[in-house]
Scaffold this motif. Structure first.
Motif, PDB file in Angstrom:
ATOM      1  N   ARG A   1     -33.016 -38.828 -11.353  1.00 37.30           N
ATOM      2  CA  ARG A   1     -34.022 -39.513 -10.533  1.00 37.30           C
ATOM      3  C   ARG A   1     -35.346 -39.660 -11.278  1.00 37.30           C
ATOM      4  NH1 ARG A   1     -29.994 -40.598  -8.404  1.00 37.30           N
ATOM      5  NH2 ARG A   1     -29.626 -41.040  -6.209  1.00 37.30           N
ATOM      6  N   THR A   2     -35.389 -39.205 -12.530  1.00 39.06           N
ATOM      7  CA  THR A   2     -36.556 -39.454 -13.372  1.00 39.06           C
ATOM      8  C   THR A   2     -36.114 -39.379 -14.832  1.00 39.06           C
ATOM      9  OG1 THR A   2     -38.894 -38.948 -13.728  1.00 39.06           O
ATOM     10  CG2 THR A   2     -37.385 -37.073 -13.566  1.00 39.06           C
ATOM     11  N   THR A   3     -37.068 -39.478 -15.755  1.00 39.72           N
ATOM     12  CA  THR A   3     -36.744 -39.512 -17.182  1.00 39.72           C
ATOM     13  C   THR A   3     -37.229 -38.260 -17.899  1.00 39.72           C
ATOM     14  OG1 THR A   3     -38.824 -40.585 -17.803  1.00 39.72           O
ATOM     15  CG2 THR A   3     -36.996 -42.031 -17.134  1.00 39.72           C
ATOM     16  N   GLN A   4     -36.705 -38.039 -19.084  1.00 39.65           N
ATOM     17  CA  GLN A   4     -37.141 -36.916 -19.902  1.00 39.65           C
ATOM     18  C   GLN A   4     -38.613 -37.052 -20.262  1.00 39.65           C
ATOM     19  OE1 GLN A   4     -35.335 -34.120 -20.929  1.00 39.65           O
ATOM     20  NE2 GLN A   4     -37.308 -33.391 -21.709  1.00 39.65           N
ATOM     21  N   ALA A   5     -39.057 -38.282 -20.529  1.00 38.65           N
ATOM     22  CA  ALA A   5     -40.457 -38.516 -20.893  1.00 38.65           C
ATOM     23  C   ALA A   5     -41.385 -38.162 -19.730  1.00 38.65           C
ATOM     24  CB  ALA A   5     -40.660 -39.971 -21.303  1.00 38.65           C
ATOM     25  N   PHE A   6     -40.994 -38.507 -18.506  1.00 41.01           N
ATOM     26  CA  PHE A   6     -41.819 -38.188 -17.336  1.00 41.01           C
ATOM     27  C   PHE A   6     -41.874 -36.676 -17.138  1.00 41.01           C
ATOM     28  CE2 PHE A   6     -42.428 -37.447 -12.772  1.00 41.01           C
ATOM     29  CZ  PHE A   6     -43.572 -38.195 -12.533  1.00 41.01           C
ATOM     30  N   TYR A   7     -40.721 -36.022 -17.288  1.00 38.78           N
ATOM     31  CA  TYR A   7     -40.699 -34.562 -17.147  1.00 38.78           C
ATOM     32  C   TYR A   7     -41.623 -33.911 -18.171  1.00 38.78           C
ATOM     33  CZ  TYR A   7     -39.168 -29.761 -17.787  1.00 38.78           C
ATOM     34  OH  TYR A   7     -39.151 -28.398 -17.927  1.00 38.78           O
ATOM     35  N   ALA A   8     -41.574 -34.370 -19.415  1.00 42.03           N
ATOM     36  CA  ALA A   8     -42.410 -33.785 -20.470  1.00 42.03           C
ATOM     37  C   ALA A   8     -43.895 -33.962 -20.157  1.00 42.03           C
ATOM     38  CB  ALA A   8     -42.070 -34.424 -21.814  1.00 42.03           C
ATOM     39  N   ARG A   9     -44.270 -35.135 -19.643  1.00 38.07           N
ATOM     40  CA  ARG A   9     -45.685 -35.370 -19.296  1.00 38.07           C
ATOM     41  C   ARG A   9     -46.136 -34.463 -18.162  1.00 38.07           C
ATOM     42  NH1 ARG A   9     -44.222 -40.842 -19.646  1.00 38.07           N
ATOM     43  NH2 ARG A   9     -44.370 -41.102 -17.379  1.00 38.07           N
ATOM     44  N   LYS A  10     -45.303 -34.351 -17.130  1.00 44.48           N
ATOM     45  CA  LYS A  10     -45.684 -33.525 -15.972  1.00 44.48           C
ATOM     46  C   LYS A  10     -45.710 -32.042 -16.348  1.00 44.48           C
ATOM     47  CE  LYS A  10     -46.706 -35.137 -12.774  1.00 44.48           C
ATOM     48  NZ  LYS A  10     -47.984 -35.799 -12.448  1.00 44.48           N
ATOM     49  N   ARG A  11     -44.778 -31.631 -17.189  1.00 44.53           N
ATOM     50  CA  ARG A  11     -44.782 -30.235 -17.612  1.00 44.53           C
ATOM     51  C   ARG A  11     -46.061 -29.913 -18.381  1.00 44.53           C
ATOM     52  NH1 ARG A  11     -43.511 -26.554 -21.564  1.00 44.53           N
ATOM     53  NH2 ARG A  11     -42.494 -24.670 -20.777  1.00 44.53           N
ATOM     54  N   GLY A  12     -46.459 -30.815 -19.258  1.00 45.84           N
ATOM     55  CA  GLY A  12     -47.711 -30.620 -19.989  1.00 45.84           C
ATOM     56  C   GLY A  12     -48.896 -30.519 -19.046  1.00 45.84           C
ATOM     57  N   GLN A  13     -48.897 -31.356 -18.010  1.00 50.68           N
ATOM     58  CA  GLN A  13     -49.967 -31.324 -17.012  1.00 50.68           C
ATOM     59  C   GLN A  13     -49.997 -29.979 -16.292  1.00 50.68           C
ATOM     60  OE1 GLN A  13     -49.697 -34.406 -13.939  1.00 50.68           O
ATOM     61  NE2 GLN A  13     -50.583 -32.998 -12.425  1.00 50.68           N
ATOM     62  N   TYR A  14     -48.823 -29.483 -15.882  1.00 54.63           N
ATOM     63  CA  TYR A  14     -48.770 -28.240 -15.117  1.00 54.63           C
ATOM     64  C   TYR A  14     -49.156 -27.037 -15.975  1.00 54.63           C
ATOM     65  CZ  TYR A  14     -46.098 -31.235 -11.947  1.00 54.63           C
ATOM     66  OH  TYR A  14     -45.696 -32.266 -11.132  1.00 54.63           O
ATOM     67  N   VAL A  15     -48.766 -27.046 -17.236  1.00 47.90           N
ATOM     68  CA  VAL A  15     -49.143 -25.948 -18.142  1.00 47.90           C
ATOM     69  C   VAL A  15     -50.652 -25.915 -18.326  1.00 47.90           C
ATOM     70  CG1 VAL A  15     -49.033 -25.125 -20.530  1.00 47.90           C
ATOM     71  CG2 VAL A  15     -46.941 -25.853 -19.357  1.00 47.90           C
ATOM     72  N   ALA A  16     -51.263 -27.096 -18.502  1.00 48.58           N
ATOM     73  CA  ALA A  16     -52.713 -27.177 -18.677  1.00 48.58           C
ATOM     74  C   ALA A  16     -53.440 -26.698 -17.426  1.00 48.58           C
ATOM     75  CB  ALA A  16     -53.128 -28.606 -19.014  1.00 48.58           C
ATOM     76  N   GLU A  17     -52.946 -27.084 -16.260  1.00 55.17           N
ATOM     77  CA  GLU A  17     -53.561 -26.656 -15.004  1.00 55.17           C
ATOM     78  C   GLU A  17     -53.435 -25.149 -14.815  1.00 55.17           C
ATOM     79  OE1 GLU A  17     -52.748 -30.831 -12.524  1.00 55.17           O
ATOM     80  OE2 GLU A  17     -51.682 -28.982 -11.993  1.00 55.17           O
TER      81      GLU A  17
END
Length: 399
Positions: free
Chosen positions: A313-329
């Motif tokens: 239901r999503t892409t590897q690229a989207f997951y990587a971007r969101k994971r980076g966002q959550y780690v930074a937060e």
């Protein structure tokens, strides 16, 4: 000046105590304020060097071992080797830190205590009879866990809250109902391990890292439960994108997939409002939608996005971007917390139950009520002041 009295001990006992405590020779020598060469000599069976009695006391204190153990003729052999399932670091070999070694040892000792307490109470502890195999479909294993623990979609929906505490406590209670002892550790860093499992067919052990967010602890709880179903004892983290030996990688990927399937059933996720409208391989997921799914299933936002990726239901690229966002937060939040100086008042009875689990606390109190244990003994086992023990019963849900 009187001659220094040497401790007449076997050198192998020092090596055993140091290694099982997680110290290198250099690390231990630094803590003991001695030369590394001196410690090496003490461990050398061909050397006449040995520590003095005061130095031996320091060794015992550092390695968290009774002084008497160093006078055994040979190192104890009754221990279970814990498989290290964590990702490999950039260089060098993995090893358990002294804090992690101590937590593993303490968990094993608490299990032995629980067996002794149950025997004193004439309680027959249940067998752990849930099994899984790496060849199975993780989705099917996840559903089997839900059925065994009595978790339905409607029941899980009632657990939603702002921080995941209700869900964690509910899953923990049901896992404890299988005869599993669930502990929490605050002594190891989040970056070192998310948890560990010690398999046994009676009173197996799960320990999760209390320094992690509650939603991450819930995922760790189910991940380690999958370890028990595989009959694999080991130390884990939840990252499966890093390099590991192939056999370890297969175990960790499987356990993550099982945990995700148990926490976020495929049918329930795909039927949730808004999910079908996104279609396959969508990158249009909003933070609000992801947050809503996280609250619904008592998991982290990263776990949601990873599950959406698994379900196409999503892409590897989207997951990587969101994971980076959550780690930074997360790092930003930790920095703010370190700057705060307000001290939160601690509820020691509740904290003790959270750390040791209700089953072990209940067995300790039951033995006390039957005049088999003293308050001071319970205080020693739990590391809790005697004045707090009367409130333990209420914290453990007994009164």
């Amino acid at each position: 000046m009187a001659a220094r009295v040497k401790a007449l001990i076997t050198p192998a006992l020092i090596s055993w105590a140091r290694e099982t405590a997680g110290f290198s020779i250099a690390e231990a020598a630094d803590k003991l304020d001695i030369d590394a060469e001196a410690l090496t000599d003490w461990e050398n069976p061909d050397s006449d060097a040995s520590p003095s009695i005061p130095q031996l006391r320091k060794l015992a204190a550092l390695f968290k071992r009774p002084l008497a153990v160093f006078y055994l003729p040979s190192p104890p052999t009754k221990f279970d080797v814990m498989r290290d399932l964590r990702r490999l670091p950039g260089t060098g070999l993995r090893h358990y830190s002294p804090a992690l070694q101590l937590e593993i040892r303490a968990a094993a000792e608490r299990r032995e205590l629980a067996l002794d307490l149950a025997d004193d109470l004439d309680e027959e502890l249940p067998k752990f009879n849930l099994k899984a195999d790496l060849s199975e479909d993780p989705e099917a294993v996840g559903q089997r866990i839900r059925k065994a623990l009595g978790v339905t979609d409607d029941l899980q929906n009632e657990w939603r809250d702002t921080d995941g505490r209700t869900g964690f406590n509910a899953w923990r209670s049901r896992i404890e109902g299988t005869g599993t002892l669930v502990f929490q550790s605050a002594a190891i860093g989040s970056e070192e391990a998310s948890g560990f499992a010690i398999f046994n067919d009676v009173s197996p052990v799960i320990s999760v890292n209390r320094k992690d967010a509650l939603t991450r602890r819930t995922f760790s709880l189910l991940h380690e439960f999958a370890h028990l179903m595989l009959h694999v004892s080991g130390v884990s983290d939840l990252e499966t994108d890093e390099k590991r030996p192939p056999e370890d990688q297969a175990i960790e990927v499987f356990c993550n997939q099982v945990a995700a399937a148990a926490l976020m059933p495929k049918a329930a996720v795909l039927a949730y409002p808004g999910v079908a409208e996104q279609g396959v391989r969508s990158e249009g997921w909003t933070d609000a939608q992801i947050g809503e799914l996280a609250r619904r299933f008592n998991v982290s936002r990263e776990a949601v996005v990873r599950r959406l990726l698994t379900l196409n239901r999503t892409t590897q690229a989207f997951y990587a971007r969101k994971r980076g966002q959550y780690v930074a937060e997360y790092e930003s939040q930790r920095a703010r917390q370190r700057e705060q100086t307000t001290e939160i008042r601690r509820n020691m009875p509740q904290e003790t139950v959270s750390h040791f689990g209700k089953p072990l606390v209940r067995m300790l109190l039951s033995n006390y009520w039957q005049d088999r244990m003293t308050l001071s003994a319970i205080s020693g086992y739990l590391g809790l002041k005697v004045k707090h023990i009367p409130k333990l019963a209420k914290a453990a849900g007994l009164r």
